[in-house]
Design an enzyme around this catalytic site. Structure first.
Site, PDB file in Angstrom:
ATOM      1  N   SER A 146      21.082  51.922  19.420  1.00 46.33           N
ATOM      2  CA  SER A 146      20.836  50.501  19.667  1.00 46.33           C
ATOM      3  C   SER A 146      20.158  50.345  21.013  1.00 46.33           C
ATOM      4  CB  SER A 146      22.163  49.733  19.669  1.00 46.33           C
ATOM      5  OG  SER A 146      21.993  48.401  20.121  1.00 46.33           O
ATOM      6  N   TYR A 159      30.884  48.040  22.635  1.00 47.03           N
ATOM      7  CA  TYR A 159      29.766  48.484  21.809  1.00 47.03           C
ATOM      8  C   TYR A 159      28.697  49.160  22.674  1.00 47.03           C
ATOM      9  CZ  TYR A 159      26.006  48.346  18.352  1.00 47.03           C
ATOM     10  OH  TYR A 159      24.992  48.684  17.488  1.00 47.03           O
ATOM     11  N   LYS A 163      27.362  53.140  22.591  1.00 43.09           N
ATOM     12  CA  LYS A 163      25.973  53.529  22.370  1.00 43.09           C
ATOM     13  C   LYS A 163      25.387  54.241  23.589  1.00 43.09           C
ATOM     14  CE  LYS A 163      25.629  51.979  18.173  1.00 43.09           C
ATOM     15  NZ  LYS A 163      25.476  52.899  17.029  1.00 43.09           N
TER      16      LYS A 163
END
Length: 254
Positions: A146, A159, A163
């Site tokens: 991402s 999150y 990543k």
């Protein structure tokens, strides 16, 4: 003079595994690889939706098969990789997001996100590389990461951490496995219009933030990722490893 020839983007005769293949970006990756000639094993946790996707791809003339697999179950993951044998291409599109303000993050949500986005990703890569090494295959492992692996975002502390960690893991694996001819890279999309993405895009405040950050002036579509995964899977990218391919409309260009 002998003119150089463009390396082939075709994947005929190669076997690929795509996780998270029943919907969204994973489904797009499975279709793209199959369209390029690969035989694709489509893995996902939900049997019904996975079979529907495989049936539709088969009807379209693509060489695919289903594999029901829960990435959080490492024993099942290891057993599946062993049973399937060596792949030429592995695309990990399985991921989890539980967005909340950092001050409201629960240990349960933290563990769930890290369990899929880092732990499962690590051992999928290891199992895939072991198979490639044993079969003496020059393979390509691709993780759908991402843009949040390179920047921060509202309500995305866990999150983004998962990543960012994935990006570091890929660089380390690329260094280790380069001598084996095994390449490891990430694809880093911006917000993509998928059922999961619509949860954020449907919020007017978040949508305005997203559109302001994406310099091309629109959110991403699944098709925007499909060419990238074929490139990284194919001989066209034989000198590419340890890299992050940004598909973010210029978000991280600032």
């Amino acid at each position: 003079m002998t003119l150089p020839r463009t390396p082939s983007f075709r994947l005929d005769g190669r076997r690929a595994l795509v996780t998270g293949a029943s919907s969204g970006i994973g489904l797009g990756c499975a279709v793209a690889l199959a369209e390029a000639g690969a035989h694709v094993v489509c893995a996902a946790r939900g049997e019904g939706r996975l079979q529907d996707a495989v049936d539709e791809m088969t009807t379209a003339g693509l060489a695919v098969e289903p594999l029901v697999l829960d990435m959080a179950d490492l024993d099942a993951l290891t057993a599946a990789l062993t049973a399937q044998g060596a792949f030429d291409v592995v695309v990990n599109s399985a991921g989890l997001a539980r967005h909340s303000a950092a001050l409201e993050t629960t240990p349960e949500d933290y563990d769930a996100v890290m369990g899929i986005n880092q732990r499962a990703a690590h051992f999928l890569s290891v199992g895939a590389a072991q198979g490639m090494k044993s079969a003496r295959k020059r393979g390509s492992i691709i993780h759908i990461s991402s843009q949040m692996g390179h920047v921060g975002g509202i309500d995305r502390s866990v999150y983004a951490a998962s990543k960012h960690g994935l990006e570091g893991m890929v660089k380390a694996m690329a260094i280790e496995w380069g001598p084996l001819g095994i390449r490891v890279n990430t694809i880093c999309p911006t917000f993509i219009r998928t059922p999961l993405g619509e949860q954020t895009l449907s919020n007017p405040e978040r949508r305005a933030w997203i559109e302001e950050k994406i310099k091309l002036g629109r959110v991403g579509e699944i098709e925007d990722v499909m060419g990238a995964v074929v490139y990284l899977a194919s001989d066209a990218s034989l000198m590419v490893t340890g890299s992050a391919l940004m598909i973010d409309g210029g978000w991280t260009a600032d």
